[in-house]
Motif scaffolding. Structure first.
Motif, PDB file in Angstrom:
ATOM      1  N   LEU A 149      21.718  11.427   9.754  1.00  0.00           N
ATOM      2  CA  LEU A 149      22.090  12.767   9.365  1.00  0.00           C
ATOM      3  C   LEU A 149      23.489  12.889  10.047  1.00  0.00           C
ATOM      4  O   LEU A 149      24.319  13.652   9.296  1.00  0.00           O
ATOM      5  CB  LEU A 149      21.079  13.720   9.969  1.00  0.00           C
ATOM      6  N   ILE A 188      26.055  11.254   7.814  1.00  0.00           N
ATOM      7  CA  ILE A 188      26.387  12.040   6.728  1.00  0.00           C
ATOM      8  C   ILE A 188      27.132  12.918   6.716  1.00  0.00           C
ATOM      9  O   ILE A 188      28.238  13.050   5.884  1.00  0.00           O
ATOM     10  CB  ILE A 188      24.967  12.457   6.066  1.00  0.00           C
ATOM     11  N   ILE A 189      27.065  13.862   7.866  1.00  0.00           N
ATOM     12  CA  ILE A 189      27.994  14.858   8.223  1.00  0.00           C
ATOM     13  C   ILE A 189      29.524  14.388   8.618  1.00  0.00           C
ATOM     14  O   ILE A 189      30.486  14.820   7.945  1.00  0.00           O
ATOM     15  CB  ILE A 189      27.727  15.741   9.420  1.00  0.00           C
ATOM     16  N   ASN A 230      31.119  13.021   5.228  1.00  0.00           N
ATOM     17  CA  ASN A 230      31.352  14.332   4.285  1.00  0.00           C
ATOM     18  C   ASN A 230      32.748  15.010   4.998  1.00  0.00           C
ATOM     19  O   ASN A 230      33.764  15.473   4.124  1.00  0.00           O
ATOM     20  CB  ASN A 230      30.512  15.459   4.426  1.00  0.00           C
ATOM     21  N   ASN A 231      33.053  14.953   6.282  1.00  0.00           N
ATOM     22  CA  ASN A 231      34.087  15.451   6.821  1.00  0.00           C
ATOM     23  C   ASN A 231      35.563  14.833   6.616  1.00  0.00           C
ATOM     24  O   ASN A 231      36.511  15.297   6.241  1.00  0.00           O
ATOM     25  CB  ASN A 231      34.176  15.505   8.525  1.00  0.00           C
ATOM     26  N   LEU A 290      31.321  21.208  -0.461  1.00  0.00           N
ATOM     27  CA  LEU A 290      30.571  20.444   0.280  1.00  0.00           C
ATOM     28  C   LEU A 290      30.516  20.534   1.612  1.00  0.00           C
ATOM     29  O   LEU A 290      29.426  20.413   2.352  1.00  0.00           O
ATOM     30  CB  LEU A 290      30.931  18.831  -0.366  1.00  0.00           C
ATOM     31  N   LEU A 291      31.634  20.861   2.389  1.00  0.00           N
ATOM     32  CA  LEU A 291      31.859  20.874   3.707  1.00  0.00           C
ATOM     33  C   LEU A 291      31.168  22.025   4.113  1.00  0.00           C
ATOM     34  O   LEU A 291      30.222  21.898   5.088  1.00  0.00           O
ATOM     35  CB  LEU A 291      33.374  21.026   4.052  1.00  0.00           C
ATOM     36  N   ILE A 320      28.507  23.364   2.685  1.00  0.00           N
ATOM     37  CA  ILE A 320      26.862  23.099   2.352  1.00  0.00           C
ATOM     38  C   ILE A 320      26.433  22.202   3.379  1.00  0.00           C
ATOM     39  O   ILE A 320      25.267  22.192   4.220  1.00  0.00           O
ATOM     40  CB  ILE A 320      26.675  22.949   1.122  1.00  0.00           C
ATOM     41  N   VAL A 321      26.867  21.070   3.408  1.00  0.00           N
ATOM     42  CA  VAL A 321      26.384  19.861   3.913  1.00  0.00           C
ATOM     43  C   VAL A 321      26.619  20.164   5.414  1.00  0.00           C
ATOM     44  O   VAL A 321      25.579  19.854   6.254  1.00  0.00           O
ATOM     45  CB  VAL A 321      27.443  18.781   3.564  1.00  0.00           C
ATOM     46  N   ASN A 322      27.804  20.496   5.978  1.00  0.00           N
ATOM     47  CA  ASN A 322      27.975  20.717   7.515  1.00  0.00           C
ATOM     48  C   ASN A 322      26.886  21.855   8.086  1.00  0.00           C
ATOM     49  O   ASN A 322      26.576  21.929   9.292  1.00  0.00           O
ATOM     50  CB  ASN A 322      29.293  20.906   7.830  1.00  0.00           C
ATOM     51  N   PHE A 338      24.032  23.052   6.688  1.00  0.00           N
ATOM     52  CA  PHE A 338      22.625  22.794   6.824  1.00  0.00           C
ATOM     53  C   PHE A 338      22.429  21.519   7.635  1.00  0.00           C
ATOM     54  O   PHE A 338      21.488  21.414   8.595  1.00  0.00           O
ATOM     55  CB  PHE A 338      22.040  22.293   5.480  1.00  0.00           C
ATOM     56  N   GLY A 339      23.480  20.515   7.781  1.00  0.00           N
ATOM     57  CA  GLY A 339      23.338  19.552   8.575  1.00  0.00           C
ATOM     58  C   GLY A 339      23.305  19.770   9.917  1.00  0.00           C
ATOM     59  O   GLY A 339      22.511  19.043  10.960  1.00  0.00           O
TER      60      GLY A 339
END
Length: 375
Positions: free
Chosen positions: A140, A143-144, A147-148, A183-184, A186-188, A190-191
């Motif tokens: 996890l 993934i963050i 994404n960054n 994406l930054l 949402i992913v960050n 929830f991440g």
């Protein structure tokens, strides 16, 4: 921009709701306020040109950068970095100064957008380096971090095309930059929530299995771990030894010098035991000054040697600071779990051996009686 602002504010509210039912987390608090600042800044940035509020654009840009700085601070807190606040201030201040100078010199809205995007991409890329640096980082976290990096690359690619003439390429880069921003968010968002939940779950698991004073397994966890070791030894047809031990004259220590001194003695003993035993040995505190050990792959002679090493290591300890004249010693009972013997039955034999050691003068090791064979 409106959607990003509303989304970030929604994330901040979601985090606020999560924090009400979770363990107090300073890192999550920093992240929540950072998200809220970013969301409000994005809303103000969207509203400002509608009413020609030039000053609001400059203020929202500074708040935006401040929110990003709070998110970086949340990462620093979460991963246990020290002395990060001063460095963060020194890194954030140039961004504010640059934005203020741009506003004062009449930079256009597009130029301000490019400047803010560039600074944010740098901050996000730096956070990615922190997230991806540990080799043992969980999936996890990786993934963050990835994404960054993708966000930073998308922003820089858009900035590279921005100076060119309008066309399909520029339109694609703008779309890519906004997609990366979503994406930054949402992913960050929830991440980070999931990372905090994982940390809270690990803390709860530790509280449920670890004795808070000594750092050893508690009674329930010891029985579970020792039973697993017993079953494995049975399948592999390997011996497994069991030790029961007790700190001598512990009640007198508590009565004479206080419970704080007794607690210190327990912590000191736990440190010595961890230094003497093997990594795969199982040790737990059953209650008070009573401990139990399971030694997989160990015969009776090997267990007696290990018990004697532990006894000598405890005897060699210096005097407890607040208990002058008290020398810590332990009494130990040792057995080997018989084939098919239940753990509780073996513990009872080890406990009888421990009683024999204490009645024979304490500070000694006694082997327990062999398991009675069934008729």
């Amino acid at each position: 921009m409106l959607a990003l602002g509303v989304g970030n504010i929604a994330f901040a509210l979601l985090m606020a709701g999560y924090m009400r039912g979770a363990e107090n987390s300073p890192a999550l608090g920093y992240w929540m306020w950072g998200r809220l600042a970013i969301g409000l800044a994005q809303l103000c940035w969207w509203i400002a040109p509608q009413f020609e509020m030039r000053l609001v654009e400059g203020l929202s840009a500074c708040v935006w950068l401040g929110g990003v700085a709070l998110e970086v601070g949340a990462n620093c807190l979460f991963f246990g970095f020290t002395r990060w606040r001063r460095s963060l201030y020194l890194l954030t201040l140039p961004g504010w100064v640059t934005v203020g100078y741009a506003v004062a010199t009449g930079a256009s809205r597009l130029q301000l957008t490019e400047l803010i995007s560039f600074i944010i991409a740098l901050s996000v890329f730096g956070a990615a380096v922190v997230l991806l640096r540990p080799r043992e980082a969980p999936l996890l976290q990786r993934i963050i971090g990835v994404n960054n990096i993708l966000f930073a690359l998308a922003i820089w690619a858009w900035l590279g095309f921005e100076g060119g003439s309008p066309g399909p390429g520029l339109t694609s880069m703008i779309a890519l930059a906004y997609l990366a921003s979503y994406l930054l968010m949402i992913v960050n968002g929830f991440g980070f929530l999931l990372l905090c939940k994982q940390k809270d779950d690990e803390l709860m698991r530790r509280l449920a299995t670890i004795d808070g004073l000594t750092g050893m397994l508690n009674r329930r966890a010891f029985f579970e771990r020792a039973e697993g070791a017993r079953m494995l030894a049975l399948r592999l047809r390997k011996p497994i030894a069991l030790l029961m031990l007790d700190i001598d004259h512990f009640k007198q220590l508590n009565d004479s010098f206080g419970h704080a001194c007794g607690d210190e003695a327990l912590r000191v003993f736990a440190g010595v035991a961890r230094g003497v035993l093997r990594e795969h040995d199982v040790i737990g505190r059953l209650g008070g000054e009573e401990f139990a050990l399971a030694l997989p792959g160990t015969t009776l002679d090997g267990a007696l040697d290990a018990a004697e090493r532990l006894r000598l290591a405890v005897t060699a300890l210096p005097v407890i600071g607040d208990a002058p004249g008290y020398r810590m010693t332990v009494s130990i009972g040792v057995v080997v779990i018989g084939g098919g013997e239940e753990l509780t039955a073996a513990l009872a034999r080890a406990d009888h051996a421990l009683y024999a050691a204490k009645t024979s003068g304490r500070n000694r090791v006694e082997a327990g009686a062999p398991m009675l064979k069934r008729a």
